[in-house]
Design an enzyme around this catalytic site. Structure first.
Site, PDB file in Angstrom:
ATOM      1  N   ASN A 117       0.816  -1.228   0.000  1.00  0.00           N
ATOM      2  CA  ASN A 117       0.000   0.000   0.000  1.00  0.00           C
ATOM      3  C   ASN A 117       0.841   1.266   0.000  1.00  0.00           C
ATOM      4  O   ASN A 117       0.411   2.302  -0.484  1.00  0.00           O
ATOM      5  CB  ASN A 117      -0.970   0.008   1.191  1.00  0.00           C
ATOM      6  CG  ASN A 117      -0.282  -0.223   2.510  1.00  0.00           C
ATOM      7  OD1 ASN A 117       0.354  -1.252   2.709  1.00  0.00           O
ATOM      8  ND2 ASN A 117      -0.386   0.726   3.407  1.00  0.00           N
ATOM      9  N   GLN A 140      -4.751  -4.036  -2.147  1.00  0.00           N
ATOM     10  CA  GLN A 140      -4.403  -2.960  -3.089  1.00  0.00           C
ATOM     11  C   GLN A 140      -4.368  -3.451  -4.535  1.00  0.00           C
ATOM     12  O   GLN A 140      -4.346  -2.640  -5.463  1.00  0.00           O
ATOM     13  CB  GLN A 140      -3.043  -2.340  -2.726  1.00  0.00           C
ATOM     14  CG  GLN A 140      -3.038  -1.594  -1.408  1.00  0.00           C
ATOM     15  CD  GLN A 140      -3.823  -0.280  -1.459  1.00  0.00           C
ATOM     16  OE1 GLN A 140      -4.156   0.237  -2.522  1.00  0.00           O
ATOM     17  NE2 GLN A 140      -4.128   0.271  -0.295  1.00  0.00           N
ATOM     18  N   SER A 160     -10.676  -5.583   0.697  1.00  0.00           N
ATOM     19  CA  SER A 160     -11.418  -4.489   1.331  1.00  0.00           C
ATOM     20  C   SER A 160     -12.124  -3.666   0.252  1.00  0.00           C
ATOM     21  O   SER A 160     -11.486  -3.203  -0.700  1.00  0.00           O
ATOM     22  CB  SER A 160     -10.448  -3.620   2.131  1.00  0.00           C
ATOM     23  OG  SER A 160     -11.164  -2.665   2.868  1.00  0.00           O
ATOM     24  N   HIS A 162     -13.471  -0.657   0.067  1.00  0.00           N
ATOM     25  CA  HIS A 162     -13.276   0.778  -0.176  1.00  0.00           C
ATOM     26  C   HIS A 162     -12.015   1.100  -0.960  1.00  0.00           C
ATOM     27  O   HIS A 162     -11.777   2.252  -1.301  1.00  0.00           O
ATOM     28  CB  HIS A 162     -13.326   1.561   1.145  1.00  0.00           C
ATOM     29  CG  HIS A 162     -12.175   1.345   2.072  1.00  0.00           C
ATOM     30  ND1 HIS A 162     -11.193   2.275   2.248  1.00  0.00           N
ATOM     31  CD2 HIS A 162     -11.851   0.313   2.883  1.00  0.00           C
ATOM     32  CE1 HIS A 162     -10.313   1.828   3.144  1.00  0.00           C
ATOM     33  NE2 HIS A 162     -10.692   0.643   3.537  1.00  0.00           N
ATOM     34  N   CYS A 287      -3.622   4.550   6.488  1.00  0.00           N
ATOM     35  CA  CYS A 287      -4.585   3.832   7.315  1.00  0.00           C
ATOM     36  C   CYS A 287      -4.276   4.078   8.781  1.00  0.00           C
ATOM     37  O   CYS A 287      -5.118   3.887   9.633  1.00  0.00           O
ATOM     38  CB  CYS A 287      -4.528   2.346   7.027  1.00  0.00           C
ATOM     39  SG  CYS A 287      -4.604   1.984   5.280  1.00  0.00           S
TER      40      CYS A 287
HETATM   41  N1  PLP Z   1      -4.107  -4.194   3.623  1.00  0.00           N
HETATM   42  C1  PLP Z   1      -3.703  -3.158   2.866  1.00  0.00           C
HETATM   43  C2  PLP Z   1      -2.607  -3.373   1.864  1.00  0.00           C
HETATM   44  C3  PLP Z   1      -4.293  -1.895   3.015  1.00  0.00           C
HETATM   45  O1  PLP Z   1      -3.887  -0.890   2.257  1.00  0.00           O
HETATM   46  C4  PLP Z   1      -5.315  -1.742   3.976  1.00  0.00           C
HETATM   47  C5  PLP Z   1      -5.875  -0.386   4.138  1.00  0.00           C
HETATM   48  O2  PLP Z   1      -6.591   0.020   4.947  1.00  0.00           O
HETATM   49  C6  PLP Z   1      -5.724  -2.853   4.731  1.00  0.00           C
HETATM   50  C7  PLP Z   1      -5.086  -4.058   4.515  1.00  0.00           C
HETATM   51  C8  PLP Z   1      -6.794  -2.787   5.771  1.00  0.00           C
HETATM   52  O3  PLP Z   1      -8.051  -2.608   5.209  1.00  0.00           O
HETATM   53  P1  PLP Z   1      -9.292  -2.194   6.145  1.00  0.00           P
HETATM   54  O4  PLP Z   1      -8.833  -1.019   6.958  1.00  0.00           O
HETATM   55  O5  PLP Z   1     -10.346  -1.840   5.179  1.00  0.00           O
HETATM   56  O6  PLP Z   1      -9.611  -3.343   7.016  1.00  0.00           O
END
Ligand code: PLP
Length: 344
Positions: A117, A140, A160, A162, A287
C-alpha cells in the site's frame, strides 16, 4: 476563491463508485434478513449471493470461497484461529497482517502482502513447504492489476471494498475450498458458519457492485492510462534535482502509486504543505495516519530512519487528470525549494 481540491490518496481510500452507491440505495429498501426463509428474507439472500458472485469474479475465486467481513483487518484476524505455532509475516506488510505475527512451535503459516500500500511494489510470496498455509493481502491489487486467487496457490486472501470504489467497513476473507478454519466471530451460522452476525446487506451490495465495475475498468485498460499519468508525474518531479529517491520504480509496481523520498523535507511537512495548497497525499501508512513514526515499510526495505521520515506516497486513480498531476508537480517543486532554502 478556493481552488478545486485534488485527491491523490487513492491507496488510503477511493471515491464511492456510482454503481456501488446505486446498489446500496436499493439495498436500503430491502427489509428482510438474509437468514429468513420468507420472501423478504429470500430477497435479501439473493442480493448477498449476487454480491458474492461479483466479488468472486473480480478476485478469480469461487463464490463459495468468499466470506464477507467488516474489512480486510477482520479477515486477517482469522490468522489467530490457525492451528499453527508461528505466523511469519512479510516485514513490509500492512499493520493488519503485521499485528498477527507470532513465534512458536508446532507448524507455521505465512502472511504476505501481494501489492504494497505504501510503495505499490508487487511481490510474490516466498517458496514454502507443503502444508504451510499462505494468506495473501490483495487489498491494493484488486481492480488495479490482474489477479487470480485460483492461480495464486494461496489458501487465504483478504480484500477491502473501499479500495476499489466500494463502501468502507466491508470486505472479505477468501478461503480456498476445502480449507477449514474456525471463525473469529461465533454465534449465528451466517456465511456458511464462517462469520457469525447478520450480514451488512447494504455494504455487501455496494461491495459487489464496486467489484463488478472495478473488474470491467481493469479489463477496459483504465489503469494503463493511470500508469501513464503516474509516470508523467514521476518525470516532472524528478526535475527537482535534489536527489529525490523514487522508491521501487525499478520493480513491478501498481499502476497508480508513487512513493518518493525528498531529502531535507519531512514527509509530514510535505503532507501539510500540499494539503494547504489543495492536494491530498500521505506520508507513512494513511490507514494509520495520526500516529507519528517513521515509515515501517521503508525501514524494512533498508532505508534509514532519516530517509524513511522524508517519504510521501502519491496515489492516483481513474478520475485523476494530466492537468492535476502537472499542477501538483509545479506546486510540490516550488514548496520543496522553499523548504530547502528555509533549512539552509
Ligand atoms: N491491507 C492493505 C494493503 C491496506 O492498504 C489496507 C488499508 O486500509 C488494509 C489491509 C486494511 O483494510 P481495512 O482497513 O479496510 O480493514
Amino acid at each position: 476563491m478556493s481552488r478545486e481540491r485534488v485527491y491523490l490518496d487513492w491507496n488510503a481510500t477511493t471515491p464511492l463508485r456510482p454503481e456501488a452507491r446505486a446498489a446500496m440505495l436499493a439495498a436500503m429498501d430491502l427489509g428482510g434478513n438474509a437468514s429468513s426463509v420468507h420472501a423478504e428474507g429470500r430477497a435479501a439472500r439473493a442480493l448477498v449471493e449476487r454480491a458474492r458472485a461479483q466479488v468472486a469474479a473480480a478476485v478469480g475465486c469461487k463464490p463459495a470461497e468468499v466470506v464477507f467481513t467488516s474489512g480486510a483487518t477482520e479477515a486477517a484476524a482469522v490468522l489467530t484461529r490457525l492451528p499453527v505455532g508461528a505466523v511469519e509475516v512479510d516485514p513490509t506488510a500492512h499493520d493488519c497482517l503485521w499485528s498477527q505475527r507470532r513465534e512458536g512451535q508446532g507448524g507455521r503459516a505465512l502472511a504476505w502482502g501481494y501489492a504494497n500500500n505504501e510503495t505499490g511494489i508487487i511481490a510474490e510470496a516466498p517458496a514454502r513447504d507443503e502444508g504451510v498455509p499462505l494468506m495473501l493481502d490483495i487489498v491494493q491489487a484488486v481492480g488495479k492489476v490482474p489477479f487470480s486467487f485460483a492461480w495464486s496457490g494461496a489458501e487465504m486472501a483478504i480484500v477491502s471494498a473501499h479500495k476499489f470504489g466500494g463502501p468502507k467497513g466491508v470486505g472479505a476473507l477468501i478461503v480456498r475450498d476445502g480449507v477449514e478454519i474456525a471463525p473469529v466471530l461465533t454465534g449465528g451460522g451466517q456465511e456458511m458458519g464462517r462469520r457469525a452476525g447478520t450480514e451488512n446487506l447494504i455494504g455487501i451490495a455496494g461491495m459487489g457492485a464496486a467489484a463488478e465495475a472495478a473488474a470491467r475498468d481493469l479489463a477496459d485498460g483504465v489503469w494503463d492510462r493511470v500508469a501513464e499519468l503516474r509516470n508523467i508525474l514521476e518525470t516532472a518531479l524528478s526535475a527537482a534535482d535534489h536527489k529525490t529517491i523514487f522508491v521501487g520504480n525499478d520493480l513491478p509496481r501498481l499502476p497508480n502509486t508513487l512513493n518518493l523520498i525528498a531529502p531535507g523535507w519531512k514527509g509530514e511537512t510535505q503532507v501539510m504543505a500540499m494539503d494547504l495548497a489543495g492536494y491530498a497525499i500521505s506520508a507513512g501508512s494513511a490507514c494509520s495516519s495520526g500516529k507519528v513514526r517513521a515509515n515501517r515499510v521503508l525501514l524494512a526495505m533498508g532505508y534509514d530512519e532519516g530517509l524513511a521520515a522524508q517519504a510521501i506516497r502519491v496515489s492516483l486513480g481513474p478520475l485523476t487528470t494530466e492537468e492535476q498531476v502537472l499542477r501538483f508537480a509545479d506546486v510540490w517543486l516550488a514548496q520543496y525549494r522553499k523548504a530547502l532554502s528555509r533549512a539552509a
